[in-house]
Design a protein around this motif. Structure first.
Motif, short mmCIF file in Angstrom:
data_model
loop_
_atom_site.label_atom_id
_atom_site.label_comp_id
_atom_site.label_asym_id
_atom_site.label_seq_id
_atom_site.Cartn_x
_atom_site.Cartn_y
_atom_site.Cartn_z
N LEU A 10 1.00 6.77 19.86
CA LEU A 10 1.48 6.60 19.12
C LEU A 10 3.03 7.04 20.58
CD1 LEU A 10 1.62 7.61 15.81
CD2 LEU A 10 1.09 5.73 16.71
N ALA A 11 4.21 7.07 20.83
CA ALA A 11 5.45 8.14 21.75
C ALA A 11 6.82 8.24 20.66
CB ALA A 11 5.37 6.35 22.70
N ALA A 12 7.11 8.66 20.84
CA ALA A 12 8.76 9.18 20.22
C ALA A 12 9.80 8.31 20.28
CB ALA A 12 9.09 10.68 21.08
N ASP A 13 9.58 6.94 21.71
CA ASP A 13 10.56 5.83 21.70
C ASP A 13 9.53 5.04 20.30
OD1 ASP A 13 8.11 5.32 22.65
OD2 ASP A 13 9.42 4.07 24.76
N GLY A 14 9.00 4.98 19.73
CA GLY A 14 9.08 4.39 18.99
C GLY A 14 7.38 3.17 19.56
N THR A 15 6.70 3.57 20.47
CA THR A 15 5.49 2.52 20.88
C THR A 15 4.62 3.38 20.60
OG1 THR A 15 6.88 2.47 23.59
CG2 THR A 15 5.01 2.21 23.59
N ILE A 16 3.84 2.08 20.10
CA ILE A 16 2.88 2.02 19.71
C ILE A 16 1.50 0.98 20.31
CG2 ILE A 16 0.57 1.51 17.99
CD1 ILE A 16 3.35 1.79 15.70
N LEU A 17 0.62 1.74 21.17
CA LEU A 17 -0.33 0.78 22.16
C LEU A 17 -1.68 1.11 21.63
CD1 LEU A 17 -1.36 0.07 24.62
CD2 LEU A 17 -1.89 2.30 25.15
N ILE A 18 -2.22 -0.06 21.07
CA ILE A 18 -3.30 -0.78 20.39
C ILE A 18 -4.11 -1.45 21.96
CG2 ILE A 18 -4.05 -2.09 19.18
CD1 ILE A 18 -2.30 -3.13 17.88
N ARG A 19 -5.78 -0.14 21.72
CA ARG A 19 -6.14 -0.34 22.91
C ARG A 19 -7.99 -0.75 22.01
NH1 ARG A 19 -5.96 2.58 27.84
NH2 ARG A 19 -7.48 1.78 29.97
N ILE A 20 -8.08 -1.78 23.16
CA ILE A 20 -9.86 -1.91 22.61
C ILE A 20 -10.85 -1.78 23.56
CG2 ILE A 20 -11.64 -3.73 21.02
CD1 ILE A 20 -9.06 -4.48 19.90
N ALA A 21 -11.70 -1.55 23.66
CA ALA A 21 -12.48 -1.57 24.66
C ALA A 21 -13.37 -2.68 24.72
CB ALA A 21 -13.64 -0.27 24.69
N PRO A 22 -13.68 -3.08 25.60
CA PRO A 22 -14.74 -4.59 25.87
C PRO A 22 -15.92 -4.56 25.57
CG PRO A 22 -14.41 -3.67 28.14
CD PRO A 22 -13.38 -3.25 27.01
N GLU A 23 -16.84 -3.57 24.91
CA GLU A 23 -18.25 -3.27 24.73
C GLU A 23 -17.69 -3.52 23.43
OE1 GLU A 23 -16.79 0.80 25.89
OE2 GLU A 23 -16.63 -1.00 27.20
N VAL A 24 -16.54 -3.01 22.43
CA VAL A 24 -16.65 -2.76 21.27
C VAL A 24 -16.32 -4.61 20.76
CG1 VAL A 24 -14.90 -2.93 19.30
CG2 VAL A 24 -15.48 -0.49 20.52
N SER A 25 -15.10 -5.23 21.04
CA SER A 25 -15.44 -6.64 20.34
C SER A 25 -16.86 -7.76 21.08
CB SER A 25 -13.75 -7.49 21.49
OG SER A 25 -14.29 -7.78 22.57
N SER A 26 -17.15 -7.14 22.14
CA SER A 26 -18.76 -7.61 22.90
C SER A 26 -19.33 -7.96 21.50
CB SER A 26 -19.58 -7.21 24.02
OG SER A 26 -18.61 -7.74 24.83
N ALA A 27 -19.80 -6.86 20.92
CA ALA A 27 -20.58 -6.90 20.03
C ALA A 27 -20.49 -8.47 18.73
CB ALA A 27 -21.05 -5.17 20.02
N TRP A 28 -19.37 -8.45 18.34
CA TRP A 28 -18.88 -9.08 17.32
C TRP A 28 -19.24 -10.34 17.12
CZ3 TRP A 28 -13.19 -7.89 17.42
CH2 TRP A 28 -12.15 -6.81 17.66
N THR A 29 -20.10 -10.71 16.14
CA THR A 29 -20.59 -11.90 16.12
C THR A 29 -19.34 -12.90 15.30
OG1 THR A 29 -21.49 -11.30 14.17
CG2 THR A 29 -23.06 -11.07 16.00
N VAL A 30 -18.80 -12.03 15.15
CA VAL A 30 -17.65 -13.39 13.95
C VAL A 30 -16.25 -13.70 14.75
CG1 VAL A 30 -18.62 -12.54 11.43
CG2 VAL A 30 -16.12 -11.19 13.38
N THR A 31 -15.60 -15.09 14.45
CA THR A 31 -14.67 -14.95 15.26
C THR A 31 -13.44 -14.58 15.02
OG1 THR A 31 -14.93 -17.59 14.86
CG2 THR A 31 -16.13 -16.85 16.80
N SER A 32 -13.53 -14.35 13.56
CA SER A 32 -12.21 -14.72 13.00
C SER A 32 -12.18 -13.46 11.83
CB SER A 32 -12.27 -15.57 12.24
OG SER A 32 -12.89 -15.79 11.35
N GLY A 33 -10.90 -13.15 11.38
CA GLY A 33 -11.11 -11.51 10.78
C GLY A 33 -10.13 -11.28 9.69
N VAL A 34 -8.97 -10.36 9.71
CA VAL A 34 -8.25 -9.57 9.07
C VAL A 34 -7.80 -8.41 9.50
CG1 VAL A 34 -7.68 -11.06 7.42
CG2 VAL A 34 -9.27 -8.77 7.14
N TYR A 35 -7.09 -8.11 9.51
CA TYR A 35 -6.24 -6.41 10.88
C TYR A 35 -4.99 -6.32 9.85
CZ TYR A 35 -2.69 -7.49 13.12
OH TYR A 35 -1.10 -8.25 12.74
N ASP A 36 -4.38 -4.45 9.02
CA ASP A 36 -3.13 -4.70 9.22
C ASP A 36 -3.29 -2.98 10.30
OD1 ASP A 36 -4.75 -2.58 7.22
OD2 ASP A 36 -3.90 -3.16 5.49
#
Length: 114
Positions: free
Chosen positions: A60-86
């Motif tokens: 998070l930054a003071a200017d309202g910026t939110i950076l979302i970061r997911i490392a490649p090894e995280v999604s490589s382990a997923w066995t699904v092609t869809s989901g939900v988030y908030d």
């Protein structure tokens, strides 16, 4: 009410998304705030990944910026092609705001790391 955004992820890649939270056209100061985001197979389903300001998945930054970061090894382990988030932000006073929510689409990885 939270904005709805379809989150598309290319499996096995470094995911970086930048959001800016504004109110009445002005950036919301996120100083002292924390944030959390979960990606699940379905509402109440299996947790695929949790991102937050403590584990470095959200910045998070003071200017309202939110950076979302997911490392490649995280999604490589997923066995699904869809989901939900908030994604929720907790301000310095403890007030929780759900900023965005929606579906996650995962484009399966063909080439894997060696």
């Amino acid at each position: 009410m939270a904005a709805t955004y379809r989150f598309n992820i290319d499996q096995g890649t470094t995911v970086k998304r930048t959001l800016r939270w504004t109110r009445d056209g002005q950036p919301v100061d996120l100083t002292g705030a924390t944030a959390r985001m979960e990606i699940r197979t379905a509402v109440g389903g299996t947790l695929l990944h949790r991102l937050d300001t403590d584990n470095g998945g959200l910045t998070l930054a003071a200017d309202g910026t939110i950076l979302i970061r997911i490392a490649p090894e995280v999604s490589s382990a997923w066995t699904v092609t869809s989901g939900v988030y908030d994604l929720e932000v907790v301000d310095a006073s403890g007030q929780i705001t759900r900023l965005i929510q929606g579906q996650v689409s995962v484009s399966p990885e063909v080439t894997t790391g060696v």
